[in-house]
Design an enzyme around this catalytic site. Structure first.
Site, PDB file in Angstrom:
ATOM      1  N   GLY A   1      -6.041   3.469 -10.662  1.00 19.77           N
ATOM      2  CA  GLY A   1      -6.010   3.142  -9.251  1.00 19.77           C
ATOM      3  C   GLY A   1      -4.583   2.919  -8.811  1.00 19.77           C
ATOM      4  O   GLY A   1      -3.660   2.828  -9.625  1.00 19.77           O
ATOM      5  N   TYR A   2      -4.403   2.805  -7.498  1.00 17.83           N
ATOM      6  CA  TYR A   2      -3.067   2.678  -6.918  1.00 17.83           C
ATOM      7  C   TYR A   2      -2.926   1.360  -6.167  1.00 17.83           C
ATOM      8  O   TYR A   2      -3.698   1.072  -5.261  1.00 17.83           O
ATOM      9  CB  TYR A   2      -2.776   3.867  -5.999  1.00 17.83           C
ATOM     10  N   LEU A   3      -1.928   0.572  -6.579  1.00 19.36           N
ATOM     11  CA  LEU A   3      -1.568  -0.631  -5.838  1.00 19.36           C
ATOM     12  C   LEU A   3      -0.786  -0.223  -4.589  1.00 19.36           C
ATOM     13  O   LEU A   3      -0.813  -0.913  -3.584  1.00 19.36           O
ATOM     14  CB  LEU A   3      -0.744  -1.569  -6.718  1.00 19.36           C
TER      15      LEU A   3
ATOM     16  N   GLU B   1      -5.932  -0.079  -3.990  1.00 23.03           N
ATOM     17  CA  GLU B   1      -6.409   0.568  -2.770  1.00 23.03           C
ATOM     18  C   GLU B   1      -7.743   1.248  -3.074  1.00 23.03           C
ATOM     19  O   GLU B   1      -8.026   1.574  -4.233  1.00 23.03           O
ATOM     20  CB  GLU B   1      -5.395   1.626  -2.316  1.00 23.03           C
TER      21      GLU B   1
ATOM     22  N   ASN C   1      -2.564  12.741  -7.907  1.00 23.55           N
ATOM     23  CA  ASN C   1      -3.662  11.793  -8.071  1.00 23.55           C
ATOM     24  C   ASN C   1      -3.690  10.758  -6.946  1.00 23.55           C
ATOM     25  O   ASN C   1      -4.764  10.362  -6.495  1.00 23.55           O
ATOM     26  CB  ASN C   1      -3.568  11.101  -9.427  1.00 23.55           C
TER      27      ASN C   1
END
Length: 156
Positions: free
Chosen positions: A28-30, A82, A144
């Site tokens: 996942g992406y912060l 996110e 990604n």
């Protein structure tokens, strides 16, 4: 500074007979800002925190900083990410002295297959296996971070 030199391709043929190893990945992406992204990844029984910068004009080279972190901490960080967690199976395929990583996306990105190869320099030549399709290096749709918020299932 550390840089990642990588080229990406779509996959159009059967690569499975050449696979030497596979890994389960959840990430996942912060932050998924186009200028920089901060990623949390759990890969089998290891975890990593990665910061990537914007690619150069070719899209082949970009800044990358990565540190191994505790899996429990990574799991907690994934809950802060996110919306749009990426799940995929990564297949490692040696080709000559290098190796391709083929990502088979799951969930909302099911059906997408992308091959990546990390290179020692932008000028490095490498073998193109028959299952390798069109090059998509530098096309942000295949990053990604983009796929997390714009999944393949919603593409027209």
């Amino acid at each position: 500074m550390s840089y990642e030199i990588e080229r990406k391709f779509l996959v159009v043929g059967d690569f499975h007979p050449f696979v030497r190893k596979s890994l389960s990945i959840k990430q996942g992406y912060l932050s998924s800002h186009p200028e920089r992204s901060v990623r949390v990844r759990i890969q089998d029984k290891e975890a990593f925190l990665t910061i990537k910068g914007k690619g150069n004009d070719t899209g082949i080279t970009r800044y990358e900083w990565e540190k191994k972190i505790d899996v429990t901490e990574a799991d907690a960080l994934l809950r802060l990410c996110e919306p749009g967690i990426i799940e995929k199976i990564r297949y490692i395929i040696p080709v000559g002295e290098l190796a391709f990583e083929v990502d088979e996306f799951l969930g909302d990105n099911l059906g997408l297959l992308i091959a990546e190869i990390e290179l020692p320099s932008e000028q490095t030549t490498f073998e193109h296996p028959e299952w390798l399709g069109a090059e998509v290096t530098g096309d942000v749709r295949f990053y990604n971070a983009y796929l997390a918020t714009n999944p393949f299932c919603k593409w027209q």
